[in-house]
Scaffold this motif. Sequence first.
Motif, PDB file in Angstrom:
ATOM      1  N   VAL A   1     -36.962  25.051  -7.493  1.00 47.10           N
ATOM      2  CA  VAL A   1     -36.240  26.437  -7.944  1.00 47.10           C
ATOM      3  C   VAL A   1     -35.338  25.540  -9.300  1.00 47.10           C
ATOM      4  O   VAL A   1     -34.666  25.326  -9.855  1.00 47.10           O
ATOM      5  CB  VAL A   1     -34.677  26.212  -7.031  1.00 47.10           C
ATOM      6  CG1 VAL A   1     -34.080  27.514  -7.934  1.00 47.10           C
ATOM      7  CG2 VAL A   1     -34.693  26.606  -5.796  1.00 47.10           C
TER       8      VAL A   1
ATOM      9  N   PHE B   1     -29.425  30.125  -5.830  1.00 47.84           N
ATOM     10  CA  PHE B   1     -29.798  28.221  -5.120  1.00 47.84           C
ATOM     11  C   PHE B   1     -28.695  27.737  -4.094  1.00 47.84           C
ATOM     12  O   PHE B   1     -29.185  27.332  -3.298  1.00 47.84           O
ATOM     13  CB  PHE B   1     -29.625  27.897  -6.276  1.00 47.84           C
ATOM     14  CG  PHE B   1     -29.913  26.011  -5.867  1.00 47.84           C
ATOM     15  CD1 PHE B   1     -31.405  25.711  -5.441  1.00 47.84           C
ATOM     16  CD2 PHE B   1     -28.893  25.186  -6.319  1.00 47.84           C
ATOM     17  CE1 PHE B   1     -31.443  24.277  -5.231  1.00 47.84           C
ATOM     18  CE2 PHE B   1     -29.187  23.614  -5.511  1.00 47.84           C
ATOM     19  CZ  PHE B   1     -30.407  23.695  -5.174  1.00 47.84           C
TER      20      PHE B   1
ATOM     21  N   PHE C   1     -29.655  19.361  -6.864  1.00 52.50           N
ATOM     22  CA  PHE C   1     -29.214  20.176  -8.383  1.00 52.50           C
ATOM     23  C   PHE C   1     -29.234  19.115  -9.218  1.00 52.50           C
ATOM     24  O   PHE C   1     -28.088  18.274  -9.602  1.00 52.50           O
ATOM     25  CB  PHE C   1     -28.298  21.039  -8.255  1.00 52.50           C
ATOM     26  CG  PHE C   1     -27.843  22.174  -9.576  1.00 52.50           C
ATOM     27  CD1 PHE C   1     -28.637  22.792  -9.321  1.00 52.50           C
ATOM     28  CD2 PHE C   1     -27.279  21.503 -10.794  1.00 52.50           C
ATOM     29  CE1 PHE C   1     -29.123  23.968 -10.808  1.00 52.50           C
ATOM     30  CE2 PHE C   1     -27.452  22.553 -11.822  1.00 52.50           C
ATOM     31  CZ  PHE C   1     -28.007  23.647 -11.068  1.00 52.50           C
TER      32      PHE C   1
ATOM     33  N   GLY D   1     -32.987  21.950  -6.404  1.00 52.70           N
ATOM     34  CA  GLY D   1     -33.541  22.726  -7.895  1.00 52.70           C
ATOM     35  C   GLY D   1     -33.043  22.441  -9.340  1.00 52.70           C
ATOM     36  O   GLY D   1     -31.936  20.894  -8.874  1.00 52.70           O
TER      37      GLY D   1
ATOM     38  N   THR E   1     -32.473  22.659 -13.539  1.00 53.46           N
ATOM     39  CA  THR E   1     -32.297  24.064 -14.757  1.00 53.46           C
ATOM     40  C   THR E   1     -32.361  23.315 -16.586  1.00 53.46           C
ATOM     41  O   THR E   1     -31.896  21.976 -16.890  1.00 53.46           O
ATOM     42  CB  THR E   1     -30.253  24.629 -14.796  1.00 53.46           C
ATOM     43  OG1 THR E   1     -30.800  25.662 -16.276  1.00 53.46           O
ATOM     44  CG2 THR E   1     -29.087  23.471 -16.220  1.00 53.46           C
TER      45      THR E   1
ATOM     46  N   ALA F   1     -35.129  21.232 -14.764  1.00 57.24           N
ATOM     47  CA  ALA F   1     -36.405  22.042 -13.801  1.00 57.24           C
ATOM     48  C   ALA F   1     -37.792  21.945 -14.681  1.00 57.24           C
ATOM     49  O   ALA F   1     -38.489  21.336 -13.400  1.00 57.24           O
ATOM     50  CB  ALA F   1     -35.784  23.800 -14.809  1.00 57.24           C
TER      51      ALA F   1
ATOM     52  N   ALA G   1     -34.422  31.880 -12.733  1.00 55.11           N
ATOM     53  CA  ALA G   1     -35.406  30.841 -11.011  1.00 55.11           C
ATOM     54  C   ALA G   1     -36.111  31.150 -10.866  1.00 55.11           C
ATOM     55  O   ALA G   1     -36.446  32.730 -10.902  1.00 55.11           O
ATOM     56  CB  ALA G   1     -34.233  30.554 -10.326  1.00 55.11           C
TER      57      ALA G   1
ATOM     58  N   LEU H   1     -37.876  30.194  -8.101  1.00 58.06           N
ATOM     59  CA  LEU H   1     -37.753  30.342  -6.909  1.00 58.06           C
ATOM     60  C   LEU H   1     -39.449  29.738  -5.758  1.00 58.06           C
ATOM     61  O   LEU H   1     -39.494  30.935  -5.199  1.00 58.06           O
ATOM     62  CB  LEU H   1     -36.514  31.090  -5.337  1.00 58.06           C
ATOM     63  CG  LEU H   1     -36.164  31.145  -6.565  1.00 58.06           C
ATOM     64  CD1 LEU H   1     -35.426  33.121  -6.734  1.00 58.06           C
ATOM     65  CD2 LEU H   1     -34.843  30.511  -5.767  1.00 58.06           C
TER      66      LEU H   1
END
Lengths: 280, 280
Positions: free
Chosen positions: B15, B33, B99, B132, B134, B138, B208, B210
């Motif tokens: 993610v 998430f 995460f 996941g 960010t 990411a 996101a 996914l």
Amino acid sequence: MPSKVAEGAQRGWIVPIGGAEDKDNDKRVLRRFFELCGGAGADIAVIPTASRLNDTGDRYEQLFSEMGAGNVSVLDFDTRRDAHERNRVAAIEQASGIFITGGNQLRLSTMLGGTPIAQAIRARNAHGIPVGGTSAGAGILSEHMIAGGESDSATPHANSVRLAPGLGLTNRVVIDQHFRQRDRLGRLLAALAYNPFAIGLGVDEDTAALIGPDNVIQVEGSGAVTVVDADDLQFSSMAQVSGDAPVCMLGLQIHILTAGATYNLETRKASAGTLSPSKE
Amino acid sequence: MPSKVAEGAQRGWIVPIGGAEDKDNDKRVLRRFFELCGGAGADIAVIPTASRLNDTGDRYEQLFSEMGAGNVSVLDFDTRRDAHERNRVAAIEQASGIFITGGNQLRLSTMLGGTPIAQAIRARNAHGIPVGGTSAGAGILSEHMIAGGESDSATPHANSVRLAPGLGLTNRVVIDQHFRQRDRLGRLLAALAYNPFAIGLGVDEDTAALIGPDNVIQVEGSGAVTVVDADDLQFSSMAQVSGDAPVCMLGLQIHILTAGATYNLETRKASAGTLSPSKE
């Protein structure tokens, strides 16, 4: 609708330039346009109406004169009435090339739209005379003009772009300028999201998309021309979104053309042209 | 190469989030998430190593706790030795979701690359656990990571991008973040110009992509995911250009996906999904 090309006649080149073309060093973009106009001895009409600077016309007059033009007529228009004046129409009619400077494209469309000058430019291009423009002067060339919108976005939004009628030399393309420098992919995509029939041309600064009489596009200059072909678009959510919401667009084809590569507006095929060792 | 998925097992969701996901209002991206990690009672390992802010881990701990997590472990790593520590590896091994926060992706790759922590994240994802991240978190997820490069350009240049190995949860995609907000199409295209086998994912902020166990990508959030498919690339001039010269790339396909639309990495087909009245 673009002007009808008379039987036996060939439409002239249409030359959108992305703005900020080199004027001090190799001048390759302006030189290329100048050659299309006949080179030495050419008679070039310059329309600086988009610009609010007083010396814009003079600058191009000097540039084309130095390249060897036989005559350069700078035609400014302060009112719509000016665009009916016989001498100015005559200057368009005798020119071997017509060049429209940068500035604000709405000054061009509001001042010239529907006047004898606009009609003369269309008629001359339909009879083989090249018409070029830089920045705002590039945007105005096509039937559907980007009148404004947001820069700095690669994603299209419902509010990304405002369209207005342009000079209509061709309806096959929608032109955006300062493309890379102002990151305008999003607004060009938004323009196509409304109605995918046209092909988007994003022209970088110091770069020209030279649209030939045969509708094959060549590229000149230091940047790129981004061709966006929405012919196979599967889906656009433009009818469903509003405001700043992003637009879903599936199935876009994109080509980044640099000098040497070509794109055929009829067949919608790109070629590496002289860039490819195998000349594919 | 991505971790092998054991026979009978299914890879977990991957993610990537484009950064700046909403943390105060609907939190739809983080909530989505969180639901993938099992929802109420989930055990989430948070890796804040990319960030130089001391409270980044605590912020996500609070967010996931408020959503109903049974346990949140914040695992910071100040040295590569930390990434060998048994208790931290155990925390990864028991988590139902992992995460990775934003910051600098090179802090992640230099600190974790090749360590038992990186191996544990890969193994857990291969056994069905969602991972996941960010922003920088990411970018690190895929095999080929964008380590840096120029923003604010829609046109690719030879110097646009620097690639480095990432965590390698998948090698099918190259991920870029803050996509629209920092205008990174050019550098994502440049990444694909080197070797077009991967699919480019440009993820907007608060959005996101996914990537499901079945390699179908769904979208959540207020922005878009731009999918760049170079599978039919006719030509790339990357081998011929250098410096700031633009790269010629012919035959790219692009899809702009918003929430509801999907893209299948296996078939390379986009679908409007729930956006289409006809469910095409």
